[in-house]
Design a protein around this motif. Structure first.
Motif, short mmCIF file in Angstrom:
data_model
loop_
_atom_site.label_atom_id
_atom_site.label_comp_id
_atom_site.label_asym_id
_atom_site.label_seq_id
_atom_site.Cartn_x
_atom_site.Cartn_y
_atom_site.Cartn_z
N GLN A 1 0.83 -1.21 0.00
CA GLN A 1 0.00 0.00 0.00
C GLN A 1 0.86 1.26 0.00
O GLN A 1 0.56 2.24 -0.70
CB GLN A 1 -0.92 0.00 1.22
CG GLN A 1 -1.86 1.20 1.30
CD GLN A 1 -2.74 1.17 2.52
OE1 GLN A 1 -2.69 0.23 3.31
NE2 GLN A 1 -3.57 2.17 2.70
N GLN B 1 -2.38 1.27 10.39
CA GLN B 1 -3.40 1.53 9.38
C GLN B 1 -3.88 0.26 8.67
O GLN B 1 -4.63 0.34 7.70
CB GLN B 1 -2.85 2.50 8.32
CG GLN B 1 -2.36 3.82 8.88
CD GLN B 1 -3.50 4.68 9.38
OE1 GLN B 1 -4.64 4.51 9.00
NE2 GLN B 1 -3.19 5.62 10.26
N SER B 2 -3.48 -0.89 9.12
CA SER B 2 -3.84 -2.15 8.46
C SER B 2 -5.35 -2.29 8.36
O SER B 2 -6.08 -2.10 9.33
CB SER B 2 -3.27 -3.33 9.26
OG SER B 2 -3.78 -4.55 8.78
N THR B 3 -5.83 -2.61 7.16
CA THR B 3 -7.28 -2.77 6.96
C THR B 3 -7.79 -4.08 7.56
O THR B 3 -8.94 -4.16 7.98
CB THR B 3 -7.61 -2.75 5.45
OG1 THR B 3 -6.81 -3.74 4.78
CG2 THR B 3 -7.30 -1.38 4.85
N SER B 4 -6.94 -5.10 7.63
CA SER B 4 -7.37 -6.39 8.16
C SER B 4 -7.31 -6.44 9.68
O SER B 4 -8.14 -7.07 10.32
CB SER B 4 -6.50 -7.51 7.57
OG SER B 4 -5.14 -7.31 7.88
#
Length: 369
Positions: free
Chosen positions: A11, A278-281
């Motif tokens: 990302q 900031q990890s989406t998972s």
């Protein structure tokens, strides 16, 4: 394509590629690129980018060591609020029809910005556009030669249209204090140059350049927080102006991080923490991480995000305690470290332009395409 030896996530690498893409758009506009490839699908765009290699190389270099891009925020020059307000007031008074933004930049940091008040909220200035504008100025020595008038697109403001940028340094030959005036009128060079003359006169009468020259940069030793080596702090929703123009602050690098390699090493550690936060998972609020050379603590709340670097033997409990002291110091110094409001001005547009106060009309009319 991006290839990196750092610990950046996919990302983050995509984000850097997007900045490179936006830098290209800033020079050509999206509309003109689309039109070119609609006519000739096999057109070699490098023909239009000839001579811009230094700009793109400079962007890649600065992204390696500048946390502005990772944080999507701008860094301001530390300045007493009274001095910053006085500088902004001078910019507010030196306006002309179709002038939209006035920036004062020193040592690659934002000193002041004022904008025409009819600029709509959904088209507000984004940090990325300022990064690209500063990189363009920094990468070319031509801007130090005198007054420059050049078209530039701010891709996140409007990727299809040009502004016309008047760029001049106010302190030759040092060339550390730069004035940037953005107009929507490509014929407005002399009118905008007159604005610069008025600004110079006001600066001279108040000895304003000395306020900038005498700026006191700060170091971690000035803060009085034990074992602290460095930090990045970005307010989120403390005040309305932080939503208008996201900002961050950090101290000057100490001896341990003064070399380019050490600066990149530290930023690499921050990037890794930022990616995990900031990890989406699996997003996190607090991270404590110890290496052989330093201990890092990252903390994100609804009001701020902060990344701190301590000496290697600091415990988690001690780091949190010291971080609380740091937050109190930042709060006390907030008016000096950040632009606390974005000053605006109102100008009367020339009747012949038949402009309406609507973004698409205001900027579409002057896209020059």
């Amino acid at each position: 394509v991006s290839v990196s030896a750092t610990r950046q996530s996919e990302q983050q690498l995509r984000s850097e590629l997007l900045h490179v893409y936006h830098q290209i758009i800033s020079m050509l506009t999206q509309a003109s690129i689309n039109r070119i490839f609609e006519r000739r699908k096999n057109f070699d765009l490098r023909r239009l980018l000839f001579g811009s290699e230094k700009v793109l190389d400079g962007l890649l270099d600065v992204m390696d060591s500048d946390p502005s891009f990772m944080l999507s925020a701008v860094q301001c020059l530390p300045l007493p609020s009274s001095s910053r307000d006085a500088l902004s007031h001078i910019l507010q008074k030196a306006v002309t029809p179709n002038l939209v933004f006035s920036f004062l930049i020193a040592s690659n940091r934002l000193v002041s910005v004022v904008q025409e008040k009819t600029v709509l909220e959904d088209a507000r200035l984004k940090p990325s556009d300022l990064h690209l504008l500063c990189n363009l100025i920094r990468a070319s020595s031509a801007f130090q030669a005198g007054e420059i008038w050049t078209p530039i697109c701010l891709p996140l403001f409007n990727h299809d249209c040009y502004f016309y940028a008047y760029v001049a340094y106010l302190d030759p030959p040092e060339c550390t204090v730069c004035l940037v005036l953005l107009s929507t009128d490509k014929e407005a060079f002399y009118a905008v140059a007159e604005c610069k003359r008025k600004i110079e006169e006001a600066f001279a009468s108040q000895n304003a350049l000395q306020w900038v020259a005498n700026t006191q940069f700060y170091y971690v030793d000035d803060i009085g927080v034990a074992n602290l080596k460095h930090f990045l702090y970005k307010p989120s929703k403390v005040l309305d102006h932080h939503r208008q123009l996201p900002q961050f602050t950090c101290p000057e690098m100490e001896v341990a991080y003064r070399s380019q390699e050490e600066r990149i090493h530290l930023l690499d550690l921050y990037r890794n923490m930022h990616n995990r936060i900031q990890s989406t998972s699996r997003p996190l609020k607090l991270i404590y991480h110890s290496t052989g050379k330093e201990t890092l603590l990252a903390w994100v709340t609804s009001k701020f995000e902060i990344f701190t670097c301590f000496t290697p033997l600091v415990t988690k409990k001690s780091a949190i305690s010291e971080l609380t002291k740091l937050l109190r110091w930042i709060k006390k110094e907030e008016d000096r470290l950040f632009i606390c409001h974005l000053p605006k001005y109102s100008i009367t547009y020339r009747p012949t332009h038949k402009l309406l106060f609507h973004f698409h009309v205001l900027y579409g009319k002057f896209c020059g395409l």
